[in-house]
Design a protein around this motif. Structure first.
Motif, PDB file in Angstrom:
ATOM      1  N   GLU A  20       0.876  -1.184   0.000  1.00 23.97           N
ATOM      2  CA  GLU A  20       0.000   0.000   0.000  1.00 23.97           C
ATOM      3  C   GLU A  20       0.904   1.222   0.000  1.00 23.97           C
ATOM      4  O   GLU A  20       1.964   1.209   0.620  1.00 23.97           O
ATOM      5  CB  GLU A  20      -0.898  -0.014   1.249  1.00 23.97           C
ATOM      6  CG  GLU A  20      -1.860   1.160   1.331  1.00 23.97           C
ATOM      7  CD  GLU A  20      -2.856   1.038   2.492  1.00 23.97           C
ATOM      8  OE1 GLU A  20      -3.208  -0.092   2.874  1.00 23.97           O
ATOM      9  OE2 GLU A  20      -3.266   2.096   3.014  1.00 23.97           O
ATOM     10  N   HIS A  21       0.476   2.287  -0.708  1.00 21.26           N
ATOM     11  CA  HIS A  21       1.296   3.486  -0.863  1.00 21.26           C
ATOM     12  C   HIS A  21       2.513   3.098  -1.705  1.00 21.26           C
ATOM     13  O   HIS A  21       2.390   2.228  -2.574  1.00 21.26           O
ATOM     14  CB  HIS A  21       1.651   4.077   0.519  1.00 21.26           C
ATOM     15  CG  HIS A  21       2.269   5.439   0.449  1.00 21.26           C
ATOM     16  ND1 HIS A  21       3.522   5.702   0.961  1.00 21.26           N
ATOM     17  CD2 HIS A  21       1.839   6.589  -0.075  1.00 21.26           C
ATOM     18  CE1 HIS A  21       3.817   6.976   0.769  1.00 21.26           C
ATOM     19  NE2 HIS A  21       2.810   7.542   0.138  1.00 21.26           N
ATOM     20  N   MET A  22       3.681   3.669  -1.452  1.00 22.77           N
ATOM     21  CA  MET A  22       4.807   3.392  -2.350  1.00 22.77           C
ATOM     22  C   MET A  22       5.844   2.491  -1.704  1.00 22.77           C
ATOM     23  O   MET A  22       6.040   2.531  -0.493  1.00 22.77           O
ATOM     24  CB  MET A  22       5.472   4.694  -2.802  1.00 22.77           C
ATOM     25  CG  MET A  22       6.033   5.524  -1.678  1.00 22.77           C
ATOM     26  SD  MET A  22       6.206   7.246  -2.161  1.00 22.77           S
ATOM     27  CE  MET A  22       7.903   7.217  -2.741  1.00 22.77           C
ATOM     28  N   LEU A  23       6.486   1.665  -2.530  1.00 23.52           N
ATOM     29  CA  LEU A  23       7.641   0.909  -2.045  1.00 23.52           C
ATOM     30  C   LEU A  23       8.621   1.948  -1.505  1.00 23.52           C
ATOM     31  O   LEU A  23       9.032   2.849  -2.242  1.00 23.52           O
ATOM     32  CB  LEU A  23       8.257   0.115  -3.202  1.00 23.52           C
ATOM     33  CG  LEU A  23       9.551  -0.643  -2.918  1.00 23.52           C
ATOM     34  CD1 LEU A  23       9.388  -1.661  -1.821  1.00 23.52           C
ATOM     35  CD2 LEU A  23      10.045  -1.333  -4.185  1.00 23.52           C
ATOM     36  N   PRO A  24       8.980   1.862  -0.219  1.00 22.74           N
ATOM     37  CA  PRO A  24       9.753   2.955   0.372  1.00 22.74           C
ATOM     38  C   PRO A  24      11.204   3.004  -0.090  1.00 22.74           C
ATOM     39  O   PRO A  24      11.967   3.826   0.401  1.00 22.74           O
ATOM     40  CB  PRO A  24       9.678   2.679   1.869  1.00 22.74           C
ATOM     41  CG  PRO A  24       8.597   1.690   2.034  1.00 22.74           C
ATOM     42  CD  PRO A  24       8.568   0.886   0.779  1.00 22.74           C
ATOM     43  N   VAL A  25      11.584   2.122  -0.988  1.00 15.94           N
ATOM     44  CA  VAL A  25      12.938   2.176  -1.542  1.00 15.94           C
ATOM     45  C   VAL A  25      12.823   2.018  -3.046  1.00 15.94           C
ATOM     46  O   VAL A  25      11.784   1.622  -3.551  1.00 15.94           O
ATOM     47  CB  VAL A  25      13.840   1.047  -0.994  1.00 15.94           C
ATOM     48  CG1 VAL A  25      13.821   1.008   0.524  1.00 15.94           C
ATOM     49  CG2 VAL A  25      13.415  -0.301  -1.540  1.00 15.94           C
TER      50      VAL A  25
END
Ligand SMILES: [Fe+2]
Length: 330
Positions: free
Chosen positions: A239-244
């Motif tokens: 959910e939201h963006m892959l944080p990397v």
């Protein structure tokens, strides 16, 4: 790869106003204020939103630096050499390289883990969990609050038998906040029918995998990892963006199980755009070994990721012995 530094993380000061400490590992220093993480090295410095920095950092530790490159953003990140880890700044950014401010140091993997865990512990306060989706946790901005005492990372729980069979490790803690996520309320969660031959009762079992993934309270982090020799299969909720931004050192297979994820794909070395992929439920793709990619999941979705953990596979791709993609469509 450069020489491996014997450095360990050291605290270099504490800000009297915000309460956060700053740290040094090798030639890198790490400092945060109320909004931003600041990383500096002998030839330059970099600034990132602290939420993005912490979401990337805890996953980098939790994944054991994963395969290949973990870009916290276009500039800063780590590269896994399986035993040692590079911390780099600007090394894979054309602008930084042309300006001559790129920098890279190699450390023992344990030293980087220890440093990242120390920094995360100090910079994360109660009420904020960077492994949760942004809508499901508090914010890391502002001065230091009460320190969290629970583990930052979710430990792996090893299954003894097929999930759900009697005698297996209980994987679900009903009533402990592990209900069905709001985004999956409409999914069919019926249990499979199991009919086994007489004499095999208690040895054959099946579960509804969706029912398990739907209860995960973390995002972009495996809910189940099934490992058979070098074959690694992870199912995750996103959910939201892959944080990397992940830079692959081998092929990586994705099977989109529900909903959709948008992927930005770029050249691994330069960051130059190479493609955009929108994966919808049922789509399968192989991310090549020579790209970096970042996923965006507008609504919580389920993704199955298949990795090949064969030792030294990254060297066979890096040398050109293996093509960066798995199939030739001739
Ligand atoms: Fe990847």
């Amino acid at each position: 790869m450069s020489n491996v530094l014997e450095a360990k993380v050291a605290k270099v000061g504490t800000d009297e106003v915000t309460g956060y400490s700053s740290y040094q590992l090798g030639s890198f220093t790490f400092r945060r204020d109320e909004y931003f993480a600041h990383v500096s090295w002998p030839k330059g410095s970099h600034i990132m939103e602290v939420d993005r920095f912490l979401r990337a950092m805890v996953r980098d530790i939790g994944w054991g630096f994963f395969y290949g490159w973990i870009f916290f953003d276009d500039i800063f990140g780590t590269t896994n050499h399986y035993g040692t880890v590079d911390i780099f700044a600007g090394s894979y950014d054309r602008g930084c390289k042309e300006a001559g401010i790129d920098f890279l140091e190699t450390f023992k993997a344990e030293a980087v883990s220890e440093a990242f865990e120390t920094i995360s512990r100090d910079w994360i306060s109660e009420g904020y969990d960077p492994l949760n989706a942004p809508l499901e946790t508090g914010t890391p901005i502002g001065p230091k609050g009460k320190e969290r005492t629970d583990p930052l990372l979710r430990a792996f729980i090893a299954a003894e038998r097929m999930l759900g069979l009697e005698g297996d490790t209980p994987l679900r803690s009903e009533g402990a906040g592990q209900g069905i996520n709001r985004a999956f309320a409409d999914l069919e969660m019926s249990e499979p029918d199991i009919e086994c031959e007489p004499g095999f009762e208690g040895q054959l079992h099946a579960i509804n995998l969706f029912d398990h993934i739907a209860r995960s309270d973390v995002t972009w982090n495996p809910s189940i990892s099934a490992v058979t020799r070098a074959n690694i299969c992870c199912v995750t909720s996103e959910e939201h963006m892959l944080p990397v931004i992940h830079g692959n050192d081998r092929n990586e297979w994705f099977i989109q199980l529900t909903d959709e994820i948008h992927w930005n794909i770029a050249d691994k070395e330069s960051g130059a755009p190479r493609g955009r992929v929108v994966m919808k439920a049922g789509d399968v793709c192989a991310m090549p070994a020579d790209i970096r990619h970042q996923g965006f999941s507008p609504k919580r979705s389920m993704l199955m990721v298949m990795e090949n953990g064969t030792p030294d596979l990254e060297k066979r791709y890096a040398s050109g012995e293996l093509k960066p993609y798995p199939v030739d469509f001739g």
